[in-house]
Design an enzyme around this catalytic site. Sequence first.
Site, PDB file in Angstrom:
ATOM      1  N   ASP A 113      12.356 -20.862  -1.172  1.00 55.61           N
ATOM      2  CA  ASP A 113      10.928 -20.962  -0.888  1.00 55.61           C
ATOM      3  C   ASP A 113      10.255 -22.117  -1.645  1.00 55.61           C
ATOM      4  O   ASP A 113      10.361 -22.232  -2.873  1.00 55.61           O
ATOM      5  CB  ASP A 113      10.213 -19.656  -1.258  1.00 55.61           C
ATOM      6  CG  ASP A 113      10.447 -18.561  -0.232  1.00 55.61           C
ATOM      7  OD1 ASP A 113      10.717 -18.893   0.942  1.00 55.61           O
ATOM      8  OD2 ASP A 113      10.357 -17.371  -0.600  1.00 55.61           O
ATOM      9  N   HIS A 267      17.680 -17.995   1.577  1.00 58.48           N
ATOM     10  CA  HIS A 267      17.617 -16.885   2.516  1.00 58.48           C
ATOM     11  C   HIS A 267      17.335 -17.391   3.919  1.00 58.48           C
ATOM     12  O   HIS A 267      16.905 -18.528   4.124  1.00 58.48           O
ATOM     13  CB  HIS A 267      16.579 -15.831   2.092  1.00 58.48           C
ATOM     14  CG  HIS A 267      15.192 -16.358   1.934  1.00 58.48           C
ATOM     15  ND1 HIS A 267      14.774 -17.048   0.819  1.00 58.48           N
ATOM     16  CD2 HIS A 267      14.099 -16.290   2.753  1.00 58.48           C
ATOM     17  CE1 HIS A 267      13.511 -17.379   0.944  1.00 58.48           C
ATOM     18  NE2 HIS A 267      13.075 -16.944   2.113  1.00 58.48           N
ATOM     19  N   ARG A 282       4.513 -11.011   1.993  1.00 58.25           N
ATOM     20  CA  ARG A 282       5.187 -11.525   0.804  1.00 58.25           C
ATOM     21  C   ARG A 282       4.190 -11.895  -0.273  1.00 58.25           C
ATOM     22  O   ARG A 282       3.142 -12.488  -0.003  1.00 58.25           O
ATOM     23  CB  ARG A 282       6.006 -12.764   1.200  1.00 58.25           C
ATOM     24  CG  ARG A 282       6.887 -13.316   0.098  1.00 58.25           C
ATOM     25  CD  ARG A 282       7.582 -14.582   0.571  1.00 58.25           C
ATOM     26  NE  ARG A 282       6.675 -15.733   0.617  1.00 58.25           N
ATOM     27  CZ  ARG A 282       6.898 -16.835   1.310  1.00 58.25           C
ATOM     28  NH1 ARG A 282       7.971 -16.940   2.071  1.00 58.25           N
ATOM     29  NH2 ARG A 282       6.042 -17.838   1.267  1.00 58.25           N
TER      30      ARG A 282
END
Length: 313
Positions: A113, A267, A282
Amino acid sequence: MTGSRNRSTYLNTPDPAIALDIVPVAGRIGAEVRGLRLSADLTADQRTAVRAALVRHKVLFFRGQQHLDDNGQEAFGRAFGAPFEHPTVPSRGNFLFELDSHHGARANHWHTDITFVPGYPFASVLRAVTIPPAGGDTVWANTVAAYQDLPAALRDLADGLRAIHTNAYDYAEARPDATEEQRRRFAEVFARVIYETEHPVVRVHPESGERSLLLGGFVKQFVGLPSADSRALYDRLQSYVTRLENTVRWRWSEGDVAIWDNRATQHYAIDDYGEQHRVVRRVTLAGDVPVGVDGQASRAIKPEPEALLEAAE
């Protein structure tokens, strides 16, 4: 190097975390924590145990957390660190980021991320809100195990490499099946401000001291290499990250929560559920600036660091 080397960081030994019921999900990454009700009211010992388990297992799964709402999820995240606001995509609440498949939010590419900024998040807390009857699983990869699996010559090469990460990647090439609406949203929202950051390809984990491969879909090019060579080398290194042996796949149920160490994982959200509705929310937590094997930290390229400081004032 053989595949059995350095397995002390994997999951075939008893877990040292105190007062947690931990069940490994895969051999090298991922564990389910049972019997723990997530909230901001966890004791200091419980928070310490969860943090230690996170660093060890890289991603933790918690079933049956239906009691958590948006505020509860954010409060739980704050118990482990300062929330991180996405640089370009607006949040649902103060710091809650929603991924709704009906609005084109399908993160079906391997990534860590927000690596296009220097101090990208250290962890993310993801809650399943609406899950299709079939499909929509998420897969995580252990980037520490990937580094350890490299042949010695490739490890030595990777140790000295640096890479440019950006949010202005070729969206059409990465997602050729994307709709016009998804491409428009990418340009108008996700890439409305261009960020570029130079990171070491191998970062040293600030808590465990482990070395991991810092790659993923935001990599634009390796410093000092032309594009074609960068792509070939990237594909080779990335192939170690995504080896099935280094991954764990989670079948979501509504109310599940996953927490992953964003410093040691990549991911991929599998886009195999068609028009069925999938919503996850999230909270990301602010992290430190990576440091490479040589002790050199990451650095911002775009926007200029001074511009970032002025925008924050």
